[in-house]
Design an enzyme around this catalytic site. Structure first.
Site, PDB file in Angstrom:
ATOM      1  N   GLY A  19      53.277 -59.870  21.468  1.00 13.75           N
ATOM      2  CA  GLY A  19      53.418 -61.117  20.733  1.00 13.75           C
ATOM      3  C   GLY A  19      54.581 -61.029  19.767  1.00 13.75           C
ATOM      4  O   GLY A  19      55.242 -59.989  19.636  1.00 13.75           O
ATOM      5  N   GLY A  21      56.149 -62.901  15.824  1.00 11.58           N
ATOM      6  CA  GLY A  21      55.925 -63.768  14.681  1.00 11.58           C
ATOM      7  C   GLY A  21      57.090 -63.665  13.734  1.00 11.58           C
ATOM      8  O   GLY A  21      58.119 -63.033  14.028  1.00 11.58           O
ATOM      9  N   GLY A  22      56.926 -64.286  12.560  1.00 13.42           N
ATOM     10  CA  GLY A  22      58.014 -64.291  11.597  1.00 13.42           C
ATOM     11  C   GLY A  22      58.365 -62.918  11.077  1.00 13.42           C
ATOM     12  O   GLY A  22      59.471 -62.706  10.576  1.00 13.42           O
ATOM     13  N   MET A  23      57.446 -61.967  11.190  1.00 14.63           N
ATOM     14  CA  MET A  23      57.712 -60.628  10.673  1.00 14.63           C
ATOM     15  C   MET A  23      58.124 -59.647  11.754  1.00 14.63           C
ATOM     16  O   MET A  23      58.257 -58.455  11.495  1.00 14.63           O
ATOM     17  CB  MET A  23      56.470 -60.100   9.938  1.00 14.63           C
ATOM     18  CG  MET A  23      56.228 -60.741   8.589  1.00 14.63           C
ATOM     19  SD  MET A  23      57.631 -60.553   7.480  1.00 14.63           S
ATOM     20  CE  MET A  23      57.649 -58.774   7.286  1.00 14.63           C
ATOM     21  N   GLU A  25      58.474 -58.512  16.283  1.00 11.31           N
ATOM     22  CA  GLU A  25      57.922 -58.541  17.631  1.00 11.31           C
ATOM     23  C   GLU A  25      57.002 -57.332  17.808  1.00 11.31           C
ATOM     24  O   GLU A  25      57.295 -56.238  17.330  1.00 11.31           O
ATOM     25  CB  GLU A  25      59.054 -58.507  18.663  1.00 11.31           C
ATOM     26  CG  GLU A  25      60.009 -59.693  18.544  1.00 11.31           C
ATOM     27  CD  GLU A  25      61.231 -59.548  19.427  1.00 11.31           C
ATOM     28  OE1 GLU A  25      61.434 -58.444  19.961  1.00 11.31           O
ATOM     29  OE2 GLU A  25      61.968 -60.527  19.569  1.00 11.31           O
ATOM     30  N   VAL A  26      55.895 -57.541  18.533  1.00 11.13           N
ATOM     31  CA  VAL A  26      54.889 -56.496  18.695  1.00 11.13           C
ATOM     32  C   VAL A  26      54.806 -56.101  20.170  1.00 11.13           C
ATOM     33  O   VAL A  26      54.779 -56.970  21.050  1.00 11.13           O
ATOM     34  CB  VAL A  26      53.512 -56.963  18.185  1.00 11.13           C
ATOM     35  CG1 VAL A  26      52.507 -55.816  18.254  1.00 11.13           C
ATOM     36  CG2 VAL A  26      53.619 -57.488  16.758  1.00 11.13           C
ATOM     37  N   ASP A 134      47.705 -62.858   1.978  1.00 10.91           N
ATOM     38  CA  ASP A 134      47.893 -63.766   3.118  1.00 10.91           C
ATOM     39  C   ASP A 134      46.731 -63.646   4.089  1.00 10.91           C
ATOM     40  O   ASP A 134      46.905 -63.598   5.305  1.00 10.91           O
ATOM     41  CB  ASP A 134      49.215 -63.464   3.826  1.00 10.91           C
ATOM     42  CG  ASP A 134      49.628 -64.589   4.786  1.00 10.91           C
ATOM     43  OD1 ASP A 134      49.224 -65.742   4.551  1.00 10.91           O
ATOM     44  OD2 ASP A 134      50.341 -64.306   5.754  1.00 10.91           O
TER      45      ASP A 134
END
Length: 500
Positions: A19, A21-23, A25-26, A134
């Protein structure tokens, strides 16, 4: 920086993407050194020149790396490749709480099971001075065996004093996060975060309350049509009454949620430990009545548990009556005060005695906070000098060995023991929650535990090993078996059965 299967980051071989996200890639990856699969989060090279994004990525690794708890994702490694930093964590199999909620609200019993785990994970982080800031369903992961893991400390804040200037609340944008707002995710932020004020542990508790509300109702507590309206609701409005969305929710859960969602931080639970305690005790009794299991099932197991308690109490009374001397003597009460260890704050754990005297009557143990962490301190009764026991950071719910040589306690999701005479602590077994235990003369320790699917009373050797359940109920039965206590013969024990 998109990585293809088969490419390498140091010793890690990329297997497949998981996946983005803003932080970052995994990826699913394989650690060639240890032969295990892990998760690797990589900050894209195109973003690595952004000082703020890079700082937050490094902060996530630093914050999560010092945490060791079964309800927090474990960080194994950090590194850099081609100017792109990456962090390596345990690989989790399951789904996020957000995915789980896509099917509608959870049953109250399941919601409380998840909530207790989340509260314990938060308590472990807060004890180390780390606030998540968060917390949301996307950052909570439910594994296939029912364990809940807190993810993504990318916005985590170390609340210990910093050497630099004050921390600013910079805008952030992540998946499911409204852009251009202060730190956090819209809909789960506390009122103080909406106002751009500093966040502490009580901010996480507010977010927790919003998540628990959503688990039980299937609706977001403060969702509105626009970002401005949502922020206004967080600041000024109360969520819809739970009884209108889920009639099975008992009043005690509604009270806990309302307490979490107080607009004033001072009016909320002051610690996640206190929150977990409230979820474990009052909720156990009232929630069990909400599920309304079949009458035969409800009566059969609680009856056995209650009969067991009655029989054990009767046996104990009979022994006492038979052994009672003919001439009764009246004991003389002794009253004395005990000052807490210098420089500490008396702080027993949620279900702990907080202070106890050894079985031989010669020593005293106190749970107290020093430098922001709870520890165990020991002093002889004939002395005024306290000594901190080694390896007891985060200790809670301590209890003595019958020979007074050791003190057992809960810390970091484990049961441990430490010599009363001094020396390093030793791990005995994992512990799902911090409940008081009891230590028998034959070296058996009994513990109340509520792991997913098999609540009950477990035994473990005082030399360590895997806990074995000795008394339990069907997982669908609303009975909690708590607080075992060995009788004087060392072979039988009492326990409390909480049922509707």
């Amino acid at each position: 920086m998109t990585l293809a299967p088969g490419s390498r980051l140091g010793p890690y071989e990329i297997v497949a993407p998981l996946g983005a996200g803003g932080m970052g890639e995994v990826y699913r990856a394989r650690d060639s050194r240890l032969g295990r699969e892990v998760a690797v989060k990589v900050l894209p090279a195109s973003f690595s020149n952004d000082p703020d994004r890079l700082r937050r990525f490094e902060q996530e690794a630093r914050a999560a790396g010092i945490l060791n708890h079964p309800n927090i994702t474990a960080v194994h490694d950090v590194g850099t490749v081609d100017a792109a930093p990456y962090v390596v964590t345990e690989l989790l199999e399951g789904e996020t709480l957000r995915s789980r909620l896509a099917g509608g609200p959870l049953a109250p019993r399941r919601a409380i099971e998840y909530s207790i785990q989340i509260a314990h994970g938060l308590a472990a982080a807060h004890e180390k001075g780390i606030v998540h800031r968060d917390l949301k369903p996307e950052n909570l992961f439910v594994t296939r065996d029912g364990r809940v893991k807190i993810l993504d400390f990318g916005l985590a804040k170390l609340t210990q004093p910093e050497k630099g200037g004050p921390q600013t609340n910079l805008p952030t944008e992540t998946a499911g996060t409204e852009p251009g707002i202060v730190m956090g995710t819209l809909g789960y932020m506390s009122p103080e975060q909406v106002r751009g004020r500093p966040a502490d542990a009580r901010s996480d508790i507010f977010s927790f309350g919003a998540i628990l509300y959503e688990m039980l109702s299937g609706k977001r507590a403060f969702h509105r049509e626009t970002a401005a309206d949502t922020m206004s609701a967080i600041l000024r409005e109360e969520p819809e009454d739970l009884s209108t969305t889920n009639r099975q929710v008992p009043p005690v859960l509604d009270r806990i949620i309302r307490h979490c969602l107080e607009k004033d931080p001072e009016a909320r639970f002051h610690s996640a430990h206190d929150l977990a305690f409230q979820l474990q005790l009052p909720a156990t009794d009232e929630i069990s009545g909400a599920a309304e299991p079949a009458p035969a099932l409800r009566l059969r197991v609680p009856a056995l548990a209650i009969v067991a308690v009655v029989l054990l109490i009767g046996a104990a009374l009979a022994v006492l009556l038979l052994r009672r001397p003919r001439v009764e003597t009246v004991g003389r009460p002794v009253r004395f005060s005990v000052p807490i260890p210098p420089g500490t704050t008396y702080s027993p754990g949620p279900v702990s005695r907080g202070l106890s005297i050894s079985p031989d009557g010669t020593r005293l143990v106190v749970e107290a906070i020093s430098n922001g962490r709870r520890r165990l301190f020991l002093r002889p009764l004939d002395s005024e000098k306290f000594t901190e026991l080694e390896g007891t950071l985060g200790a809670s719910a301590h209890f003595w060995s019958p020979d007074s040589r050791f003190i057992a306690f809960f810390a970091d999701g484990k049961v441990k023991k430490v010599p009363a005479a001094g020396g390093p602590a030793e791990e005995l077994c994992p512990a799902f929650i911090d409940w008081l235990g009891t230590w028998g003369r034959d070296g058996t320790i009994l513990l109340s535990q509520i792991p997913p699917g098999e609540p009950g009373i477990f035994r473990v050797s005082d030399r360590g090993g895997a806990p074995v359940r000795v008394l339990g109920v069907d997982p669908s039965d609303p009975v909690a078996l708590l607080w075992p206590q060995f009788l004087p013969d060392g072979r039988h024990f009492l326990f409390q059965a909480l049922s509707p």
